[in-house]
Design an enzyme around this catalytic site. Structure first.
Site, mmCIF file in Angstrom:
data_model
loop_
_atom_site.group_PDB
_atom_site.id
_atom_site.type_symbol
_atom_site.label_atom_id
_atom_site.label_comp_id
_atom_site.label_asym_id
_atom_site.label_seq_id
_atom_site.Cartn_x
_atom_site.Cartn_y
_atom_site.Cartn_z
ATOM 1 N N GLY A 271 -40.594 25.332 11.674
ATOM 2 C CA GLY A 271 -39.946 24.531 12.707
ATOM 3 C C GLY A 271 -40.788 23.318 13.044
ATOM 4 N N GLU B 65 -45.278 26.591 8.953
ATOM 5 C CA GLU B 65 -44.733 25.542 8.094
ATOM 6 C C GLU B 65 -43.981 24.599 9.020
ATOM 7 O OE1 GLU B 65 -43.637 22.942 6.043
ATOM 8 O OE2 GLU B 65 -41.738 24.032 6.180
ATOM 9 N N CYS C 49 -37.769 19.161 6.003
ATOM 10 C CA CYS C 49 -39.158 18.884 6.395
ATOM 11 C C CYS C 49 -39.834 18.002 5.359
ATOM 12 C CB CYS C 49 -39.934 20.180 6.597
ATOM 13 S SG CYS C 49 -39.874 21.299 5.186
ATOM 14 N N THR C 50 -39.308 17.966 4.120
ATOM 15 C CA THR C 50 -39.865 17.133 3.056
ATOM 16 C C THR C 50 -39.118 15.812 2.878
ATOM 17 O OG1 THR C 50 -38.533 18.397 1.481
ATOM 18 C CG2 THR C 50 -40.846 19.051 1.732
#
Length: 437
Positions: free
Chosen positions: A172, A194, A228-229
């Site tokens: 998150g 992560e 997230c990437t």
């Protein structure tokens, strides 16, 4: 959590009795069960999250792939036999499961994040707080080995503070991840984080633009900028800046926006109305800080949380909005002159998840991979920042949390290590040659 208190010891105890390769066989069956319903499950992911159908199916496929990987891993995990300095002694490493693994998944990858945690955790011998009951019960294993709890921050807080949770995996935002880490550390628990990423693509003057344009498009626009990437910063050598931006604007104009379930759609909605507001606020801040919107920047007039994929130019590399991770499809295109400065700019943000350069210079590639290059957990060359394979360890440095999931030796995070010395002689020599007589 009271039901967990009753079921967990019995379920975990039964799971621990099963040899690791047998646990791998159970995980293989889970993968097969997912294969049988992959299209239906992919549709549900698309419906719940808003990502396009092919990405939803791809997310379930990622869980299937991790199951396949875990099956092989179940016959390989173990520690080394080390040379002992004492005659008649053996020195070994023994790895055992941590126990109960709590998994808090994020809205953008509700299946994949759970999958790469649970598949590895289960072959290691752990119980998980989630659910895949049928396959477990078919193998006469209590469903409580993998239990599901639905809820919001109250459930997450309970999991973080509960001393029975041996490992808590959280995916998150950095802000919430910091709170989780503090709660877990307060009880000396173990966490796997992560968190966010403010990811950059760097394009040098010798780059193959036939790779750059589709890579940037996928990295910045895929999943409507909610990975997230996702690429959020695009550093372009000053000699090719205008050309690349022009080509990107044309590519953005061809993105097919629509219903995620429509097979022709490439780009769906944002997850919530709050995300739309965050998008608009970021666009306004970018303008106030000297940026110019060359594509997008507005809400799309149609039902749902749709916004235009957006490109902003003219900002400084260290503008506050550039250093802010906005979970939306906004790409900041920035000019640079020299390799050394742009490598430093890549590293100057708080997060350290994913990064990529586009170049044909072999020396530059190895400088990028080396200690003076990217400080991220994912360091790519001539591919996008997003779309990682499951065989490598996934995760990042700094405010991304330092955790690693999925492949490589990430399995070690789901186990505890013991150094074991065994004396099989009739003598009792002490280490370091100490005499105690």
């Amino acid at each position: 959590m009271d039901k967990l208190k009753i079921n967990r010891p019995r379920a975990l105890k039964s799971h621990l009795k099963i040899p690791a390769p047998k646990r791998g066989e159970i995980v293989r069956q889970i993968g097969d069960a997912l294969r049988q319903k992959i299209k239906v499950l992919g549709s549900l992911v698309s419906l719940e999250m808003g990502k396009i159908y092919v990405e939803g199916v791809g997310e379930v496929q990622e869980y299937v792939d991790v199951c396949d990987y875990a099956v092989g891993l179940s016959r390989m995990i173990g520690g080394p036999v080390l040379p002992s300095e004492r005659s008649g002694h053996a020195l070994i490493e023994q790895w055992n499961p941590v126990g109960l693994v709590g998994i808090i998944t994020a809205f953008n990858f509700p299946v994949a994040v759970y999958g790469w945690n649970s598949a590895i955790a289960m072959i290691c011998g752990n119980a998980c707080l989630w659910i895949i009951a049928k396959v477990l019960e078919d193998n006469k294993i209590p469903g409580a080995v993998c239990s599901l709890v639905c809820g919001g921050a109250d459930i997450g807080t309970a999991m973080a503070r509960d001393g029975r949770m041996d490992l808590l995996s959280f995916t998150g935002s950095t802000e919430v991840g910091k709170q989780v880490a503090l709660m877990v550390q307060e009880r000396f628990g173990r966490s796997l984080l992560e968190l966010g990423g403010n990811n950059a693509i760097i394009v040098f003057e010798d780059a193959d633009l036939n790779l750059v344009i589709p890579s940037t498009l996928f990295a910045a626009v895929g999943t409507a900028g909610q990975r997230c990437t996702t690429a959020r910063r695009l550093f372009l050598h000053e000699s090719i800046h205008d050309e690349v931006v022009e080509k990107l604007v044309k590519a953005y104009a061809q993105v097919r926006i629509g219903d995620p379930w429509d097979s022709d759609t490439l780009y769906g909605p944002l997850h919530t109305k709050e995300a739309v507001k965050m998008f608009l606020d970021a666009v306004e801040q970018a303008k106030q800080q000297g940026g110019s919107v060359v594509y997008g920047g507005k809400v799309i007039n149609r039902p749902g949380n749709y916004v235009e994929p957006t490109i902003v130019i003219g900002l400084a590399h260290n503008a506050p909005i550039v250093h802010t991770e906005t979970f939306a499809p906004i790409l900041y295109a920035l000019k640079f002159k020299e390799e050394e400065e742009v490598f430093a700019w890549n590293n100057e943000v708080k997060q350290g998840l994913s990064s990529s350069i586009f170049t044909r210079d072999l020396g530059r590639i190895f400088r990028w991979l080396g200690p003076k290059g990217s400080d991220c957990g994912i360091v790519n060359v001539n591919i996008p920042t997003s779309g990682a394979e499951i065989g490598g360890a996934f995760g990042g440095e700094k405010h991304t949390g330092g955790g690693r999931e999925s492949g490589s030796d990430s399995w070690k995070l789901y186990m505890k290590r013991s150094t074991c010395t065994i004396n099989y002689s009739k003598d009792l020599p002490l280490a370091q040659g100490i005499k105690f007589q």
